[in-house]
Design an enzyme around this catalytic site. Structure first.
Site: not given
Ligand code: SAJ
Length: 418
Positions: A10-11, A152-153, A204, A208, A242, A244, A258, A315
């Protein structure tokens, strides 16, 4: 610039293709023969917008080829998986990273830059990667430049984010960071920030973890609201007014390779201190069981209960099922005796059926993934063949017409079903 990327997942694959489309000669290496073969024919094995077109273009132009073995290059990029160890604390298992490093040793020469993009526990570069090169007689920072540049994508937006996100470059020495930065300057438009390897590693993992902890807060809120008979979506919408506050969305749990993995790297490295991180993991990991508990309530009087599960990827709009909470829900439902029919058009699985087939004679549609297609379905028509027209939407994405007689249950009104 000649670049050799180890790991075409994937990366590694999108990264390879970004370099290749910016006139670098890229050899992508993978241990999987069928992946190598299909990539060289211009066929991708991953669902990601724009990736297929970019592969065809770079293969045709001769800038990208896949191989089972590394080649000589100016820069090496390692993008292999780093799973959790099986043991109790789920520490980072850097075995694949070490193997990837060993695999390039015969090809590496003085002046090369070696970058690890895989997410790793803090201090892994120093304690596990650097010693392998030193054992081969190289002086890091003089003969070879070694850096950790975490990816970080966001899956679903990988090609855009590869180019426009800021990039952290953590060198073993300052010179290592400077040399690694030159590699990313080939295509990165965001800021390239130089730091030490250990700081990059923890940053990193912390990114996450930040998201995981915030999702845990949303999931906890959903459970609190259930207890107090309050609509959690109203609470989230209002609190987010709000300037913030930005509460995230509750769901059936957290998946992917991740968020469900990396926070444990910090926890395992500093157990006494990383209490909140572990608690957030526990909360998110408990969500599939919570969903099953609620399904049990909804289905308690039904004979031979049948459930149509909508979506199993971790997701929406992707094909990735790694660590998917939906699969955990399905497994538990089946253990408890439910007949579960699964539909997910993003996943190739012989067992999975069409939406129409899944809903036939079923007592509940259980939405576990937020695929876009579920947001705009004609549920009035789709649910006609159901035994009972009921939807439990754990993602809050389904909308129905006002005068519907379909019952829609979500975390906002779950408290009405006790
Ligand atoms: N999820 C929720 N509620 C939310 C947001 C997400 O339940 O409000 C769930 C999603 O359904 C999923 C999980 O969290 O199961 C993770 O999804 P995600 O979209 O938050 O992230 P990933 O795992 O697809 O990608 C993350 C990203 N990290 C951050 O946003 C900090 C991405 O930028 C990283 O590059 C990636 O991890 C990685 O490869 O580390």
């Amino acid at each position: 610039m000649k670049i050799c990327v180890i790991g075409l997942g994937y990366i590694g694959l999108p990264t390879s293709l970004m370099f290749a489309s910016h006139n670098c000669n890229v050899t992508g290496v993978d241990v999987n023969y069928s992946v190598v073969e299909s990539l060289n024919k211009g066929m991708v094995h991953i669902e990601e917008p724009g990736l297929g077109e970019l592969l065809k273009q770079t293969v045709e132009e001769g800038y990208f080829c896949a191989s089972l073995h590394p080649v000589e290059a100016d820069a090496y990029i390692i993008a292999v998986p780093t799973p959790n160890k099986e043991e109790e604390d789920y520490a980072c298992d850097a075995t694949f990273v070490r193997e990837a490093v060993q695999s390039i040793i015969p090809y590496v020469k003085k002046g090369n830059t070696i970058i690890v993009e895989s997410t790793i526990a803090p201090r892994t570069m120093e304690t596990e990667v650097k010693p392998i090169f030193e054992a081969s007689g190289y002086k890091i920072g003089e003969d070879l430049y070694l850096a950790h540049c975490p990816e970080r994508v966001l899956p679903g937006k990988i090609l855009y984010e590869l180019k426009y996100n800021n990039r952290i470059v953590g060198g073993i020495t300052e010179q290592c960071a400077k040399q690694a930065a030159k590699v990313y300057e080939q295509f990165v438009c965001g800021e390239i920030i130089l730091t030490e390897a250990k700081t990059a590693e923890l940053s990193k993992c912390m990114e996450n973890t930040f998201r995981d902890v915030n999702i845990a807060l949303a999931n906890e809120l959903a459970r609190v609201c259930d207890e107090l008979d309050i609509n959690c979506y109203d609470v989230i919408a209002l609190a987010n007014k709000h300037p913030r506050v930005h509460l995230l969305q509750p769901g059936p749990g957290v998946g992917g390779h991740c968020l469900a993995i990396d926070p444990y790297f910090i926890y395992a490295a500093a157990k006494q201190e990383a209490k909140l991180i572990k608690l957030a993991r526990d909360i998110n990991s408990s969500m599939p069981a919570y969903v099953v508990e609620k399904v049990n309530l909804l289905m308690k009087d039904i004979e031979n209960p049948t459930i149509a599960v909508f979506g199993v990827t971790y997701k929406g709009d992707i094909d990735d099922v790694r660590e998917s909470p939906a699969l955990k829900v399905v497994e538990q439902l089946r253990k408890e005796g439910y007949t579960v029919k699964i539909t997910d058009s993003h996943v190739n699985n012989e067992e999975y059926v069409s939406m129409e087939e899944a809903v036939k004679e079923s007592d509940l549609i259980l939405v576990l993934t937020d695929h876009s297609e579920y947001k705009t379905l004609d549920y009035e028509k789709l649910t006609i063949p159901m035994r009972r027209r009921r939807i439990f939407d754990t993602r809050s994405i389904v909308t129905l017409s006002k005068n519907t007689n379909i019952e829609l249950i979500h975390y906002g009104n779950l408290h009405e079903y006790k």
